[in-house]
Structures are given as structure tokens and as C-alpha cells.
Scaffold this motif. Structure first.
Motif, PDB file in Angstrom:
ATOM      1  N   MET A 148       0.832  -1.206   0.000  1.00 54.88           N
ATOM      2  CA  MET A 148       0.000   0.000   0.000  1.00 54.88           C
ATOM      3  C   MET A 148       0.867   1.256   0.000  1.00 54.88           C
ATOM      4  O   MET A 148       1.793   1.365   0.758  1.00 54.88           O
ATOM      5  N   GLY A 149       0.588   2.194  -0.842  1.00 55.18           N
ATOM      6  CA  GLY A 149       1.378   3.405  -0.922  1.00 55.18           C
ATOM      7  C   GLY A 149       1.095   4.318   0.259  1.00 55.18           C
ATOM      8  O   GLY A 149       0.131   4.137   0.982  1.00 55.18           O
ATOM      9  N   GLN A 150       1.932   5.342   0.440  1.00 57.90           N
ATOM     10  CA  GLN A 150       1.731   6.238   1.564  1.00 57.90           C
ATOM     11  C   GLN A 150       1.015   7.512   1.170  1.00 57.90           C
ATOM     12  O   GLN A 150       0.921   8.443   1.942  1.00 57.90           O
ATOM     13  N   TYR A 151       0.556   7.613  -0.082  1.00 59.39           N
ATOM     14  CA  TYR A 151      -0.251   8.763  -0.439  1.00 59.39           C
ATOM     15  C   TYR A 151      -1.553   8.611   0.335  1.00 59.39           C
ATOM     16  O   TYR A 151      -2.132   7.533   0.379  1.00 59.39           O
ATOM     17  N   SER A 152      -2.030   9.704   0.930  1.00 62.10           N
ATOM     18  CA  SER A 152      -3.274   9.546   1.665  1.00 62.10           C
ATOM     19  C   SER A 152      -4.400   9.243   0.689  1.00 62.10           C
ATOM     20  O   SER A 152      -4.467   9.807  -0.394  1.00 62.10           O
ATOM     21  N   ARG A 153      -5.258   8.359   1.075  1.00 62.62           N
ATOM     22  CA  ARG A 153      -6.315   7.910   0.172  1.00 62.62           C
ATOM     23  C   ARG A 153      -7.530   8.818   0.265  1.00 62.62           C
ATOM     24  O   ARG A 153      -7.822   9.379   1.292  1.00 62.62           O
ATOM     25  N   HIS A 154      -8.238   8.911  -0.824  1.00 61.76           N
ATOM     26  CA  HIS A 154      -9.509   9.614  -0.823  1.00 61.76           C
ATOM     27  C   HIS A 154     -10.579   8.688  -0.313  1.00 61.76           C
ATOM     28  O   HIS A 154     -10.474   7.493  -0.478  1.00 61.76           O
ATOM     29  N   PRO A 155     -11.653   9.230   0.273  1.00 64.53           N
ATOM     30  CA  PRO A 155     -12.774   8.351   0.570  1.00 64.53           C
ATOM     31  C   PRO A 155     -13.210   7.702  -0.743  1.00 64.53           C
ATOM     32  O   PRO A 155     -13.153   8.347  -1.793  1.00 64.53           O
ATOM     33  N   PRO A 156     -13.629   6.437  -0.706  1.00 63.82           N
ATOM     34  CA  PRO A 156     -13.914   5.713  -1.941  1.00 63.82           C
ATOM     35  C   PRO A 156     -14.871   6.440  -2.873  1.00 63.82           C
ATOM     36  O   PRO A 156     -14.702   6.402  -4.076  1.00 63.82           O
ATOM     37  N   HIS A 157     -15.862   7.175  -2.315  1.00 67.76           N
ATOM     38  CA  HIS A 157     -16.861   7.769  -3.189  1.00 67.76           C
ATOM     39  C   HIS A 157     -16.298   8.903  -4.045  1.00 67.76           C
ATOM     40  O   HIS A 157     -16.899   9.298  -5.023  1.00 67.76           O
TER      41      HIS A 157
ATOM     42  N   THR B 232       0.833  -2.037 -20.866  1.00 71.44           N
ATOM     43  CA  THR B 232       1.811  -3.061 -20.465  1.00 71.44           C
ATOM     44  C   THR B 232       2.595  -2.632 -19.225  1.00 71.44           C
ATOM     45  O   THR B 232       3.707  -3.082 -18.997  1.00 71.44           O
ATOM     46  N   GLY B 233       2.036  -1.754 -18.452  1.00 71.30           N
ATOM     47  CA  GLY B 233       2.714  -1.303 -17.244  1.00 71.30           C
ATOM     48  C   GLY B 233       3.136   0.141 -17.361  1.00 71.30           C
ATOM     49  O   GLY B 233       3.006   0.764 -18.412  1.00 71.30           O
ATOM     50  N   GLY B 234       3.628   0.666 -16.259  1.00 69.83           N
ATOM     51  CA  GLY B 234       4.000   2.070 -16.198  1.00 69.83           C
ATOM     52  C   GLY B 234       3.409   2.669 -14.939  1.00 69.83           C
ATOM     53  O   GLY B 234       3.229   1.967 -13.932  1.00 69.83           O
ATOM     54  N   LEU B 235       3.126   3.954 -15.016  1.00 67.54           N
ATOM     55  CA  LEU B 235       2.658   4.683 -13.833  1.00 67.54           C
ATOM     56  C   LEU B 235       1.153   4.927 -13.940  1.00 67.54           C
ATOM     57  O   LEU B 235       0.674   5.370 -14.986  1.00 67.54           O
ATOM     58  N   GLU B 236       0.439   4.618 -12.876  1.00 64.47           N
ATOM     59  CA  GLU B 236      -0.994   4.939 -12.835  1.00 64.47           C
ATOM     60  C   GLU B 236      -1.235   5.848 -11.631  1.00 64.47           C
ATOM     61  O   GLU B 236      -0.604   5.670 -10.589  1.00 64.47           O
ATOM     62  N   PHE B 237      -2.137   6.787 -11.783  1.00 64.77           N
ATOM     63  CA  PHE B 237      -2.430   7.691 -10.667  1.00 64.77           C
ATOM     64  C   PHE B 237      -3.933   7.896 -10.595  1.00 64.77           C
ATOM     65  O   PHE B 237      -4.622   7.966 -11.610  1.00 64.77           O
ATOM     66  N   THR B 238      -4.426   7.983  -9.390  1.00 64.48           N
ATOM     67  CA  THR B 238      -5.869   8.066  -9.162  1.00 64.48           C
ATOM     68  C   THR B 238      -6.194   9.181  -8.174  1.00 64.48           C
ATOM     69  O   THR B 238      -5.647   9.206  -7.072  1.00 64.48           O
ATOM     70  N   GLY B 239      -7.035  10.085  -8.597  1.00 65.36           N
ATOM     71  CA  GLY B 239      -7.544  11.131  -7.702  1.00 65.36           C
ATOM     72  C   GLY B 239      -6.480  12.014  -7.074  1.00 65.36           C
ATOM     73  O   GLY B 239      -6.617  12.431  -5.924  1.00 65.36           O
TER      74      GLY B 239
ATOM     75  N   LYS C 210      -3.024  14.060  -1.964  1.00 66.97           N
ATOM     76  CA  LYS C 210      -3.993  12.962  -1.776  1.00 66.97           C
ATOM     77  C   LYS C 210      -4.100  12.183  -3.078  1.00 66.97           C
ATOM     78  O   LYS C 210      -3.883  12.725  -4.152  1.00 66.97           O
ATOM     79  N   GLY C 211      -4.475  10.940  -2.962  1.00 62.73           N
ATOM     80  CA  GLY C 211      -4.641  10.116  -4.152  1.00 62.73           C
ATOM     81  C   GLY C 211      -3.729   8.914  -4.091  1.00 62.73           C
ATOM     82  O   GLY C 211      -3.124   8.637  -3.043  1.00 62.73           O
ATOM     83  N   ARG C 212      -3.655   8.224  -5.211  1.00 65.09           N
ATOM     84  CA  ARG C 212      -2.897   6.967  -5.233  1.00 65.09           C
ATOM     85  C   ARG C 212      -2.008   6.921  -6.448  1.00 65.09           C
ATOM     86  O   ARG C 212      -2.407   7.355  -7.528  1.00 65.09           O
ATOM     87  N   VAL C 213      -0.803   6.402  -6.287  1.00 60.73           N
ATOM     88  CA  VAL C 213       0.089   6.228  -7.429  1.00 60.73           C
ATOM     89  C   VAL C 213       0.576   4.784  -7.422  1.00 60.73           C
ATOM     90  O   VAL C 213       0.935   4.253  -6.362  1.00 60.73           O
ATOM     91  N   SER C 214       0.547   4.142  -8.573  1.00 58.34           N
ATOM     92  CA  SER C 214       1.093   2.782  -8.624  1.00 58.34           C
ATOM     93  C   SER C 214       2.013   2.632  -9.828  1.00 58.34           C
ATOM     94  O   SER C 214       1.844   3.303 -10.848  1.00 58.34           O
ATOM     95  N   LEU C 215       2.997   1.778  -9.645  1.00 56.11           N
ATOM     96  CA  LEU C 215       3.972   1.510 -10.703  1.00 56.11           C
ATOM     97  C   LEU C 215       3.876   0.039 -11.058  1.00 56.11           C
ATOM     98  O   LEU C 215       3.984  -0.822 -10.170  1.00 56.11           O
ATOM     99  N   ASP C 216       3.646  -0.233 -12.313  1.00 61.67           N
ATOM    100  CA  ASP C 216       3.464  -1.607 -12.785  1.00 61.67           C
ATOM    101  C   ASP C 216       2.464  -2.377 -11.913  1.00 61.67           C
ATOM    102  O   ASP C 216       2.679  -3.537 -11.552  1.00 61.67           O
ATOM    103  N   GLY C 217       1.414  -1.689 -11.526  1.00 64.45           N
ATOM    104  CA  GLY C 217       0.337  -2.347 -10.788  1.00 64.45           C
ATOM    105  C   GLY C 217       0.511  -2.368  -9.279  1.00 64.45           C
ATOM    106  O   GLY C 217      -0.404  -2.760  -8.564  1.00 64.45           O
ATOM    107  N   ASN C 218       1.665  -1.932  -8.771  1.00 60.48           N
ATOM    108  CA  ASN C 218       1.876  -1.954  -7.319  1.00 60.48           C
ATOM    109  C   ASN C 218       1.883  -0.536  -6.773  1.00 60.48           C
ATOM    110  O   ASN C 218       2.594   0.329  -7.314  1.00 60.48           O
TER     111      ASN C 218
END
Ligand SMILES: Nc1ncnc2c1ncn2[C@@H]1O[C@H](COP(=O)(O)OP(=O)(O)OP(=O)(O)O)[C@@H](O)[C@H]1O
Length: 409
Positions: free
Chosen positions: A1-10, A23-30, A94-102
Motif C-alpha cells: 500500500m502506498g503512503q499517499y493519503s487515500r480519498h474516501p472511496p466515493h 503493459t505497465g508504467g505509472l498509474e495515478f488516481t484522484g 492525496k490520491g494513489r500512485v502505482s507503478l506496474d500495478g503496485n
């Protein structure tokens, strides 16, 4: 789990989804970055106000591709890059960042990626080869000298620097490598350790179009060799646009467009703004963004369109004001429901179809206390310059205008 603070799911935005062939790379959410700004109220008292410099940015940057981050001045491009690169103080973003799915923490991204800044501070009295060897010593630690030399030679070739291998970096007094070559050396210094994730802040700034092209071509090669490359860029030429695989266009800290540069015209068409014949679709989209920004609607409808496909209202002539007044440099707080980066509130203070780069920073409006300490950190080459000075390279000076070759090689 990343240390970016998460947003409430909604509040987590689920679109846009990564493509099927991802095929992988960087994903970011919110991704949301809120700062507290101080401003004077009507009575002249200082009041604090929270502003989103980034607002719910969701997307991706694929491995093996160049993702270009574009938008008008003050759109939040550098802030976004800093956020992705783990250069915004932990907990503020705030938000989430993942690299190659992690999921990854900001500190892990910061440690494992390369961040190349605009101002390449290299030591003028070192040659290209010496500069890269020094970087190899610094970054590659204990590997053998032969291996380091081999790595440097490969890099020199990869960056198209073979003909300037033994040329001094130079400065205003001593002519050395060209601006484009210098920028490529600077990139080499930061990628010598082979990071798979590369952030470049305005890598073409200050370069003529040929040099800018050569820099992006080399960055393109690096991406194709398997790295994830994310760069901010202002008004790229049509030739450079062809080298960008993926675009993220921001305005007022919000996502205006994400996708292939080729699909920008389609996006505009769906919005009801067919690209006029002979116009460049990316430039036209940014013009359209500016028009909305300067209208009473603001850019919210365009963010909504990018997110949900809900068509923005058509701009009537009286939605846009024609003025010679330059827009407010630091966008003041917007009056709309969400607290993201602000825009001029009154028609009287805005202009129609203003040039992209009219904005300038007003330092007084900054609350520097909220800025990440990393943002003020200097590049590797600068931070090492004291150490480098101890190397005492003392080449004899050449007449101005003459390229210097290292006599020792
Ligand atoms: N610490 C801060 N406090 C308040 N406002 C800030 C802070 N840092 C940045 N800003 C504001 O956030 C907005 C986005 O800044 P950013 O540098 O990310 O924009 P940009 O798109 O990179 O601009 P440019 O193209 O001019 O370099 C600007 O309006 C800027 O003034």
C-alpha cells in the motif's frame, strides 16, 4: 500500500481507464494537492483560503512511451510532475500512485526515478565524457572502472554525443557544447544509473527548434528502450508532437484531456469544436481551454467533458470579453463549487484568446511554507559542484567562439 493519503472511496474517479494494451508504467488516481493561500479580503484583512492546485487527476503513463503534460501557463504542469515524482511533501498530496500495478510511496518513487530539471548546472571545465564519468562514479558506486567506462560510452552513443565526447561543457566565456547537447548531457547525468522512470520538467525550454527536436528524439529512444517517461512541455512543434505518445492536458489544476495526440481532433469534434482547417489540433484545444477559462463558465465544463463526456455549453460571443488587460497572473479563487486553482472572476479583468504564456507568477501571493522542501532542492550536478571544484581541471582558455577539445584525450 502506498503512503499517499487515500480519498474516501466515493470521491475516487474511475475514469479514464488504462487501455487494453497497457503493459505497465505509472498509474495515478484522484491526485489532489491543496494549499493554503493568504489573500486580502474586502476590508484589507489577510484571510487564509484553501485552493486545489491539483484536483482529482486520474490517469496513466505507459512504459515505453513518452507522456507529455501540457496546458496554459499556471495550469499545474510542474506541480503535477512534482506530485508524481514524489516531490510534494508527504501527506500533502492525496490520491494513489502505482507503478506496474503496485502502489508506491512518494519516497520510493523519488529514490528510484530520475528528475531532470530545466536549469542544467554542469561544470563548464569538464568534457562531456568527464562529466558522465563523474556522474557514473557518483551514481554507480562500487562497479568496476571498466564497467563504468562502458556504461558512459553506451550513454554517449545513445544520446548522440559521440562527436562531442571530448568537448568541454563550456559557459558564456568558453564556447563548449551547444544548448541541445548540453541538455542531453544533463539528461545523461541523471539517467546513468538506468532508472526506469524519468521525469523531465520542460526539457526543451530555451532551445531552438532543432535542438529541442534532438533532445526529444533521444528521450523518445530512451522511452522505447523500456522506460516510462513523463515530461512537461510548452507549445511543442508539430514535429515534436509526433514524438509524444500520450498527452495529459491540464488547466486550473484539472484534467482537460488525456489520450493520444492523434485523438485530440476527435475530442474537440465531440465537444462541438471542429478543428478549423490548417490549425493544429493540440494548439486549438488549448485555445478553446483559454476561451472557456476567460468566460463565465470557466474550465469546469471541459473537465466534466473529459471525465464524463457531458458536452460543455457553447460559448456565446458575450460569454467572452475582449480586453487588452492581461489576466491575473496568480489566478484568484474561483467562485464555483469546487476549490481548485482559481481564475479571474470578472469579465473586466480577462482577455479573449490570449497567448499561452501571458501568465507570470506573483511571488507575493505564494505561501512558501506549504511548498515542498524538495522543490527548492538543486539538481545533482549543482549539489555536487563544490565537490567537483576540488577536481581542479585547469584547461587553458581558448579564444571566445572556438570549441574546446580536451587535449588530454
Ligand atoms: N506553494 C504554492 N502556493 C500557492 N500557489 C502555488 C504554489 N505553488 C504553485 N502555485 C500556483 O499553482 C499554479 C500552478 O503552478 P505550476 O507551476 O504547477 O504551473 P505550470 O503549469 O507548471 O506553469 P508554467 O507553465 O507557467 O510553468 C500556479 O497558479 C501557481 O501560482
Amino acid at each position: 500500500m502506498g503512503q499517499y493519503s487515500r480519498h474516501p472511496p466515493h470521491t475516487v474517479i474511475e475514469v479514464p481507464k488504462v487501455p487494453n494494451n497497457y503493459t505497465g508504467g505509472l498509474e495515478f488516481t484522484g491526485l489532489t494537492y491543496t494549499v493554503t493561500k493568504k489573500k486580502k479580503d474586502d476590508d484589507g484583512n489577510w484571510v487564509k483560503q484553501e485552493v486545489d492546485l491539483l484536483h482529482e487527476i486520474t490517469g496513466y503513463a505507459s512504459k515505453g512511451c513518452i507522456t507529455g503534460v501540457m496546458g496554459p501557463s499556471g495550469a499545474g504542469k510542474s506541480t503535477f510532475l512534482d506530485g508524481l515524482a514524489g516531490r510534494i511533501a508527504s501527506g500533502s498530496l492525496k490520491g494513489r500512485v502505482s507503478l506496474d500495478g503496485n502502489d508506491v510511496s512518494p519516497s520510493l518513487i523519488k529514490r528510484t526515478s530520475a528528475y531532470i530539471m530545466q536549469d542544467d548546472r554542469l561544470f563548464p571545465m569538464l568534457t562531456v565524457y568527464e562529466t558522465l564519468m563523474f556522474a557514473a562514479d557518483f551514481r554507480l558506486g562500487s562497479i568496476s572502472r571498466t564497467d563504468k567506462k562502458q556504461r558512459v560510452d553506451t550513454l554517449i552513443e545513445q544520446l548522440g554525443l559521440s562527436s562531442t565526447r571530448n568537448t568541454y561543457i563550456g559557459d558564456e566565456g568558453i564556447r563548449g557544447v551547444s544548448g541541445g547537447e548540453r541538455r542531453r548531457v544533463s539528461i545523461g547525468v541523471d539517467i546513468i544509473h538506468g532508472p526506469s522512470l524519468l521525469f523531465l520538467d520542460e526539457p526543451t525550454s530555451g532551445l531552438d527548434s532543432t535542438s529541442a527536436q534532438s533532445v526529444i528524439e533521444k528521450v523518445h529512444d530512451i522511452a522505447r528502450a523500456g522506460s516510462t517517461v513523463i515530461l512537461t512541455i510548452h507549445q511543442p512543434s508539430a514535429r515534436i508532437q509526433l514524438l509524444l505518445d500520450h498527452l495529459i492536458i491540464l488547466a486550473r489544476g484539472q484534467l482537460m484531456y488525456q489520450g493520444s495526440p492523434k485523438d485530440v481532433a476527435l475530442h474537440l469534434g465531440r465537444m462541438g469544436r471542429k478543428v478549423p482547417k490548417g490549425e493544429n489540433s493540440i494548439e486549438y484545444l488549448i485555445d478553446v481551454i483559454q476561451e472557456y477559462d476567460q468566460s463565465d463558465h470557466g474550465v469546469d465544463p471541459l473537465a466534466e467533458f473529459a471525465l464524463t463526456g457531458m458536452k460543455p455549453p457553447t460559448l456565446a460571443d458575450d460569454d467572452m470579453s475582449i480586453s487588452t488587460v492581461v489576466p491575473s497572473p496568480i489566478p484568484p479563487r474561483r467562485s464555483h463549487s469546487r476549490n481548485h486553482a482559481e481564475r479571474p472572476s470578472g469579465k473586466e479583468s480577462v482577455g479573449k484568446r490570449l497567448h499561452l504564456q501571458t501568465g507570470a507568477r506573483n511571488d507575493k501571493d505564494f505561501d512558501h511554507s506549504v511548498r515542498s522542501p524538495w522543490n527548492t532542492s538543486r539538481s545533482w550536478s549543482a549539489s555536487q559542484s563544490g565537490f567537483m571544484q576540488t577536481l581542479k581541471f585547469t584547461p587553458s582558455r581558448q579564444p571566445h567562439g572556438q570549441k574546446m577539445l580536451n587535449p588530454m584525450r
